[in-house]
Enzyme design. Structure first.
Site, PDB file in Angstrom:
ATOM      1  N   GLU A 104      -3.199  16.935 -31.586  1.00 42.16           N
ATOM      2  CA  GLU A 104      -2.856  16.871 -30.161  1.00 42.16           C
ATOM      3  C   GLU A 104      -2.006  18.063 -29.750  1.00 42.16           C
ATOM      4  O   GLU A 104      -2.057  18.519 -28.605  1.00 42.16           O
ATOM      5  CB  GLU A 104      -2.105  15.580 -29.851  1.00 42.16           C
ATOM      6  CG  GLU A 104      -2.968  14.339 -29.844  1.00 42.16           C
ATOM      7  CD  GLU A 104      -2.186  13.105 -29.408  1.00 42.16           C
ATOM      8  OE1 GLU A 104      -1.895  12.997 -28.202  1.00 42.16           O
ATOM      9  OE2 GLU A 104      -1.863  12.282 -30.278  1.00 42.16           O
ATOM     10  N   ASP A 119      -4.516   5.804 -21.667  1.00 44.07           N
ATOM     11  CA  ASP A 119      -3.567   4.865 -21.043  1.00 44.07           C
ATOM     12  C   ASP A 119      -3.897   4.764 -19.554  1.00 44.07           C
ATOM     13  O   ASP A 119      -3.253   5.390 -18.715  1.00 44.07           O
ATOM     14  CB  ASP A 119      -2.128   5.349 -21.232  1.00 44.07           C
ATOM     15  CG  ASP A 119      -1.729   5.422 -22.691  1.00 44.07           C
ATOM     16  OD1 ASP A 119      -1.626   4.372 -23.330  1.00 44.07           O
ATOM     17  OD2 ASP A 119      -1.526   6.547 -23.193  1.00 44.07           O
ATOM     18  N   HIS A 148     -10.960   4.547 -26.759  1.00 41.14           N
ATOM     19  CA  HIS A 148      -9.585   5.010 -26.994  1.00 41.14           C
ATOM     20  C   HIS A 148      -8.722   4.505 -25.844  1.00 41.14           C
ATOM     21  O   HIS A 148      -8.465   5.206 -24.862  1.00 41.14           O
ATOM     22  CB  HIS A 148      -9.536   6.539 -27.074  1.00 41.14           C
ATOM     23  CG  HIS A 148      -8.218   7.085 -27.542  1.00 41.14           C
ATOM     24  ND1 HIS A 148      -8.101   7.982 -28.578  1.00 41.14           N
ATOM     25  CD2 HIS A 148      -6.947   6.864 -27.119  1.00 41.14           C
ATOM     26  CE1 HIS A 148      -6.829   8.301 -28.766  1.00 41.14           C
ATOM     27  NE2 HIS A 148      -6.108   7.614 -27.879  1.00 41.14           N
TER      28      HIS A 148
END
Length: 336
Positions: free
Chosen positions: A197, A274, A18
């Site tokens: 989320e 990220d 991911h």
């Protein structure tokens, strides 16, 4: 033991499933791209690139990154640097993901964007295996989502191994895009879905689960129904601890929802989301999990080893990777 936990986590062979391409750009890569583009766009040089995580200022950083990767050569540089950094951090198998992007000013199209990314992924190397997940944004129209599936089909032979649903969790509905995901499944693409989320996403969870996704991203908030289905179907969860902390979907790491998965022995993969924007590489996610939940080095190895089962690839490759992991453990027996 010869090494610290942090050093052990770097050496540990890892799977990353991911990782958004543009969010994975390191400050060093951003600076290289600024140098390349500042003659034409001097305003890029005025942006202050942070050297550490600044909790409340990462949204402008994403906008800045998109300006850096608005042409094909910049995309190639960004992709290559990102893969290099994952490899240096001990990641042996990587599934990068991104939504195809275009830029009318530079002439970059969604096709040329994908061509740029995949041309780098196809570059031969022995230190890491890289595949690509193509993303559909929740804000897309159904027509745009179907276009992404068209692109996935066109480039399938060049390393596209799955399709993702991503984007602003408070915008759009999965059911509006469902026909595109159904067509993707019909054509053999595994699905990974950014799932629950925020608590507001619980309402559409039954619709998402009914399509039988192969993996789920985050799965932060689970009611009894969701947990029952996910456990019954044995759906692996992509866990991004630092990302959830920064995005405030968890308040402290000790209360992170990974603890339920650990207690219930449900499959999950430690991921970065990220790594550049959140300043947390894969090895750091392992270190955080180990320190937060008092996991032994053997337990961290097992988490990494079991992650191989969740990759979007064939059994032959999984078997080969498992041998790499077991050979590494035997070679580094003194570290356990």
């Amino acid at each position: 033991m010869a090494s610290s936990l942090a050093e052990f986590c770097v050496q540990l062979p890892k799977v990353e499933l991911h990782a958004h391409l543009n969010g994975s750009l390191s400050p060093a890569t951003m600076r290289e791209l600024v140098e390349r583009k500042k003659a034409e766009k001097p305003e890029l040089a005025e942006f202050r690139i942070p050297d550490s995580l600044e909790m409340d200022s990462f949204f402008p950083l994403f906008k800045f990154i998109y300006k850096l990767t608005d042409d094909e050569e910049s995309v190639r540089i960004a992709t290559r640097k990102t893969i290099d950094e994952f490899a240096k951090d001990g990641v042996k198998y990587l599934e990068l993901r991104s939504t195809p992007r275009k830029n009318d000013e530079t002439g970059m199209t969604k096709i040329s964007y994908l061509e740029a990314v995949l041309s780098v992924i196809e570059e031969p190397r022995t230190d890491i295996i890289v595949k690509f997940i193509i993303s559909i944004d929740r804000r897309n129209t159904l027509e745009e989502a179907q276009e992404v599936v068209d692109l996935a089909l066109a480039f399938q032979s060049r390393g596209i191994v799955g399709i993702d649903l991503c984007g602003d969790v408070k915008v759009g509905l999965f059911n509006n895009l469902r026909p595109a995901f159904e067509r993707a499944k019909e054509n053999g693409f595994p699905l990974t879905i950014h799932f629950n989320e925020v608590i507001e996403n619980l309402g559409e969870a039954p619709d998402v689960l009914s399509i039988k996704p192969d993996r789920l991203g985050h799965a932060t908030f689970l009611d009894d129904y969701c947990r029952q289905v996910i456990y019954k179907e044995n759906i692996p969860v992509e866990i991004c601890m630092t990302s959830n902390l920064v995005c405030k979907t968890t308040s402290v790491l000790k209360e992170h929802h990974i603890k339920e998965l650990l207690n219930d022995n449900h499959p999950f993969i430690l991921c970065t989301d990220d790594k550049g924007v959140f300043f947390s590489e894969a090895s750091n996610e392992y270190r955080l999990a180990g320190e937060t939940f008092d996991l032994s080095r053997n337990e961290l190895f097992e988490i990494s080893y079991r992650s191989i089962n969740a990759i979007f690839n064939n059994e032959e490759l999984k078997t080969g990777l498992k041998k790499v992991w077991l050979d590494w453990k035997k070679e580094h027996a003194s570290e356990f």
